[in-house]
Design a protein around this motif. Structure first.
Motif, mmCIF file in Angstrom:
data_model
loop_
_atom_site.group_PDB
_atom_site.id
_atom_site.type_symbol
_atom_site.label_atom_id
_atom_site.label_comp_id
_atom_site.label_asym_id
_atom_site.label_seq_id
_atom_site.Cartn_x
_atom_site.Cartn_y
_atom_site.Cartn_z
ATOM 1 N N ALA A 39 34.200 91.651 48.248
ATOM 2 C CA ALA A 39 32.858 91.467 47.676
ATOM 3 C C ALA A 39 32.930 91.528 46.151
ATOM 4 O O ALA A 39 32.318 90.705 45.462
ATOM 5 N N LEU A 40 33.717 92.467 45.641
ATOM 6 C CA LEU A 40 33.855 92.622 44.184
ATOM 7 C C LEU A 40 34.466 91.373 43.546
ATOM 8 O O LEU A 40 34.008 90.934 42.488
ATOM 9 N N VAL A 41 35.441 90.784 44.192
ATOM 10 C CA VAL A 41 36.060 89.557 43.661
ATOM 11 C C VAL A 41 35.009 88.460 43.517
ATOM 12 O O VAL A 41 34.910 87.808 42.469
ATOM 13 N N ILE A 42 34.214 88.281 44.549
ATOM 14 C CA ILE A 42 33.172 87.242 44.502
ATOM 15 C C ILE A 42 32.154 87.564 43.415
ATOM 16 O O ILE A 42 31.779 86.690 42.618
ATOM 17 N N ALA A 53 28.507 96.550 39.702
ATOM 18 C CA ALA A 53 28.309 98.000 39.614
ATOM 19 C C ALA A 53 28.097 98.607 40.999
ATOM 20 O O ALA A 53 28.628 99.682 41.314
ATOM 21 N N TYR A 54 27.352 97.904 41.828
ATOM 22 C CA TYR A 54 27.087 98.361 43.196
ATOM 23 C C TYR A 54 28.388 98.387 43.997
ATOM 24 O O TYR A 54 28.686 99.353 44.698
ATOM 25 N N ASP A 55 29.184 97.310 43.892
ATOM 26 C CA ASP A 55 30.477 97.238 44.597
ATOM 27 C C ASP A 55 31.387 98.383 44.168
ATOM 28 O O ASP A 55 32.014 99.042 45.006
ATOM 29 N N LEU A 56 31.475 98.606 42.866
ATOM 30 C CA LEU A 56 32.350 99.651 42.342
ATOM 31 C C LEU A 56 31.899 101.033 42.821
ATOM 32 O O LEU A 56 32.735 101.880 43.168
ATOM 33 N N ARG A 57 30.596 101.261 42.846
ATOM 34 C CA ARG A 57 30.091 102.550 43.338
ATOM 35 C C ARG A 57 30.453 102.741 44.800
ATOM 36 O O ARG A 57 30.911 103.808 45.207
#
Length: 186
Positions: A39-42, A53-57
């Motif tokens: 998800a973070l890559v996309i 920020a949401y993905d990282l959290r």
């Protein structure tokens, strides 16, 4: 495949993020982390800073549940910088709560106290009661570690009042009971 079907990439990332959360709740942490990374890559490709920020959290919280608080701290740092950079104060409050949990796991109680305190202040300023009671709970547990039982009781009583206030707004008795059971598992 998403490009072939002309599916919006942000929706694919959101779906992957949600799948990661389900994996995490089921205790399948490695699958959760891999799915969240996708998800973070996309989200980085489409430059959605809110989603980044949401993905990282979520990755930090998963890493924390995996028993790796030091790795979680670095993910929380990047998440906080990203959220603060776009003024996403709701995510900031939640990230600070995660910082408090990670610092507590590392035995860095002063930093944990500061993170929980900042999370509490932000939560109260925006009426984020779910985050507010969790910050209070974190502060209360730190006070108990310090042997400050009377102060801990006062803080934990505040947390309970927040929970009870949230519960009072639920209209169905079945849901009220489930709500309290959910909080007791924290």
């Amino acid at each position: 495949m998403a490009r072939t079907l002309k599916v919006r990439r942000d929706l694919v990332a959101t779906t992957l993020n949600n799948m990661g959360l389900v994996y995490r709740e089921k205790g399948r942490f490695h699958e959760a982390l891999e799915t969240l990374k996708k998800a973070l890559v996309i989200d980085r490709e489409i430059n959605s800073r809110w989603a980044i920020a949401y993905d990282l959290r979520n990755m930090a919280l998963t890493t924390l549940r995996m028993g790796e608080p030091e790795k979680a701290v670095s993910l929380f740092q990047e998440a906080l910088a990203t959220a603060a950079g776009i003024g996403n104060r709701i995510n900031e409050a939640k990230i600070l709560l995660g910082f408090g949990q990670a610092f507590t796991a590392l035995g860095r109680y002063g930093e944990a106290r500061a993170a929980f305190g900042k999370s509490l202040d932000l939560s109260r300023s925006m009426a984020l009661r779910e985050t507010e009671w969790r910050a209070l709970y974190g502060l209360g547990r730190l006070l108990l570690k310090d042997g400050r039982k009377r102060e801990a009781r006062d803080i934990l009583t505040q947390a309970t009042r927040v929970i009870e206030g949230m519960r009072a707004e639920i209209k169905l008795d079945r849901l009220k009971d489930g709500f309290i059971n959910n909080k007791m598992s924290f």
